[in-house]
Design a protein around this motif. Structure first.
Motif: not given
Ligand code: NDP
Length: 602
Positions: A551-580
């Protein structure tokens, strides 16, 4: 054309993080708009012609009323690989359905000049060994990838029972017959024992809601529906129709970076309307070495895919088989894509190390702009001031060079929040009018606006309850693949599953997983594949317990579709430990009796 550019060495001591953070925040705020994602309009309704299929004529057919074993929604790589695995498992009755006129998904729709996959083709293009192919280029052109999709369909006999140019409009579970009733925009009312969805995330073209956009009287189209009738040429040949045209391209994301070298080469005059510059790193494209191709041993693709996925997922490996811009920036990807992190550091220490490495990388990228672009003012405008994964990183040895051409003009719109307005014959930024004959929108896609998971397609499960109602904006799945209350409905995608920059690899694992479940169900004579509520709840707990917030990373990002144009909503979408870690978890789960989804029937 290649570049002889060598990145300068920057050490952590050279970097003033406070000053950099302030600069990033300033640039972000300059672009932040109060209307967020509402600034865009979908290419539907009065803008529907932007989304029409320019490649395949639509032919009439009788409505379908039959019953199949498996209906696959989506003819891109997810659907194709899953169908291939099901064929290998002996399932014959498979109908592939897609809104497109043929297979290929993204690669069906996107045929713009210069289109290439930015992931190495040897890892990206699925089932290469099965089809008996080795790509011609390290980064394959879109047409080669599209032809490969067709080759998979032919190899696994998937054209046999297709329904192209068909959009599913409703799925309704029939508890009595234990199958799905499928309605479509072609008047079909067919049935399927299983429905599998792989409908992609970036599929619906979007346009900026610029005042006057509908008044433009010249020619216009979206990059994902390229009009070669107007431009002439092909994806890799001269766009002769533009030789006497003043062309505007709006957008400098991953697509813009790929088309602009072709437009700059062939248009009489090209205006590039930029709001935020992309990071543009070295591409190092090259043809496949025939000796290397001839030396490949069985299993080579699996080994290469695994090696790439391990590296970009933060795992330790002995050797880097790919050695490109993705494998060298693996740790930077952690902010956006799940994976392993250095557990010997505290989160705060990790954040600091990541930020320093990020700053070094972005300093290199900005220095490359200075090294390539002659005009210092233009170079300054082309420098990205944000962290590496705030936007899709891009790679090109042709893009920055374009701005040294006399017929190419960069028009920066950042101070105006984008283009001010469009008139009958011009684009206006502030007070300045740019008269053009053609406007090409490289403005991207609606995010997650397709198929079952978006809620746009009504899915009525047991007792008529819709997926939207059942989830109430909080998705519940087991491994992202299936949901309680929606028997025999299986999904591919990143939701509550895994994610990686090589998403084709993720889809391949999901395909194998789904095929294994259906194979086991078939072997046991089980009719219903449906997770228990307990299994679903356990999986949600696991996701929450292992979740790492960005969330903090996305909040500080320049707007774009990764952070909903600068208004990120924080929710774990996929499994954080990663694909392996996730793929191991799935393998372990598959070695159980699968009672979580096959229930007491087994
Ligand atoms: P993006 O959404 O990444 O980019 C849209 C562009 O349009 C941005 O530069 C945006 O500026 C600009 N824009 C939007 N509105 C305005 C406006 N009002 N005025 C001026 N500019 C505007 O779309 P893409 O099609 O480039 O890429 C989408 C995704 O597709 C990528 O992120 C990637 O995932 C995928 N892709 C993958 C490729 C591959 O090789 N694998 C190749 C191409 C695409 P701003 O940044 O300021 O919002």
């Amino acid at each position: 054309m290649t570049t002889s550019y060598t990145a300068p060495s920057t050490t952590a001591d050279d970097i003033d993080l406070d000053a950099l953070r302030a600069k990033y925040a300033h640039e972000r705020n300059r672009r932040l708009r109060t209307d967020g994602t509402d600034q865009y309009v979908p290419a539907t309704g009065e803008f529907g012609y932007y989304a029409k299929d320019p490649y395949t004529p639509r032919s009439e057919r009788e409505p379908l009323t039959d019953t199949v074993e498996v209906l696959m929604i989506g003819g891109g790589f997810g659907g194709l690989v899953t169908a291939a695995k099901l064929r290998e498992a002996g399932i014959e009755s498979i109908r592939m359905m897609d809104e497109a006129g043929d297979f290929g998904g993204t690669w069906y729709w996107n045929r713009y000049p210069g289109i290439h996959c930015d992931i190495e083709s040897y890892s990206y293009m699925p089932l290469l060994e099965e089809v008996g192919a080795v790509p011609n280029w390290r980064y394959a052109p879109g047409e080669e990838i599209r032809q490969h999709a067709i080759a998979i369909a032919q190899k696994y006999d998937l054209y046999r029972d297709t329904a192209f140019h068909t959009r599913v409009t409703e799925l309704r579970w029939d508890d009595t017959d234990e199958n799905w009733i499928v309605s479509t925009d072609r008047g079909d009312r067919m049935r399927a024992r299983y429905v599998i969805t792989s409908s992609g995330t970036l599929t619906q073209p979007k346009l900026p809601g610029i005042p006057g956009i509908d008044t433009f009287a010249g020619h216009t189209f979206h990059t994902s529906r390229w009009d070669y009738g107007y431009t002439g040429g092909t994806a890799d040949r001269d766009l002769t129709g533009l030789a006497d045209k003043r062309v505007a391209v709006v957008g400098t994301g991953a697509t813009g970076v790929q088309i602009i070298p072709h437009l700059g080469r062939d248009a009489q005059q090209l205006f590039v309307f930029q709001r935020t510059p992309s990071s543009v790193d070295v591409r190092d494209q090259r043809p496949t070495d025939p000796d290397w191709a001839a030396s490949l041993q069985p299993g080579w693709q699996r080994e290469r895919m695994n090696n790439f996925l391990e590296i970009v997922s933060g795992e330790r490996v002995e050797v880097d088989l790919t050695q490109d811009g993705w494998t060298s920036t693996a740790s930077l990807q952690r902010q956006m894509v799940p994976g392993a992190v250095d557990e010997t550091l505290t989160p705060a220490e990790r954040d600091r190390v990541d930020e320093l490495v990020d700053a070094q990388k972005m300093t290199e990228i900005r220095a490359r702009v200075d090294a390539v672009v002659d005009d210092p003012e233009t170079a300054e405008l082309l420098k990205p001031w944000y962290r590496y994964m705030c936007k899709r990183p891009t790679f090109s040895d042709l893009y920055l060079q374009m701005f040294n051409r006399p017929n190419v003009t960069l028009v920066d719109t950042a101070d105006h929040g984008g283009i001010t307005r469009v008139t009958e014959n011009a684009i206006v930024v502030g007070d300045i009018e740019y008269e053009v004959d053609c406007i090409i929108f490289a403005t991207g896609f609606e995010v997650g606006k397709s198929g079952v998971l978006s809620g746009d397609l009504p899915v009525h499960g047991r007792n008529g309850v819709t997926l939207k109602e059942a989830w109430d904006d909080s998705p519940r799945t087991l491994h992202g693949v299936a949901s309680n209350g929606f028997p025999n409905l299986l999904h591919l995608g990143a939701l509550q599953n895994a994610s990686a920059v090589n998403f084709a690899h993720i889809l391949t694992e999901q395909a194998a997983h789904i095929a294994a479940i259906l194979t086991r169900a078939g072997a046991l004579g089980v009719h219903l594949v449906e997770p228990t509520r307990e299994a679903e709840a356990d999986w949600l707990d696991t996701i929450a317990a292992t979740s790492r917030s960005n969330g903090a990373f996305l909040e500080a990002c320049t707007p774009g579709y990764y952070n909903k144009e600068g208004m990120p909503t924080v929710r774990a979408q996929s499994y954080s430990p990663g694909p392996i870690a996730f793929h191991k978890l799935l393998r372990d789960w598959r070695s159980t009796d699968m009672a979580d989804v096959l229930g007491t029937q087994s």
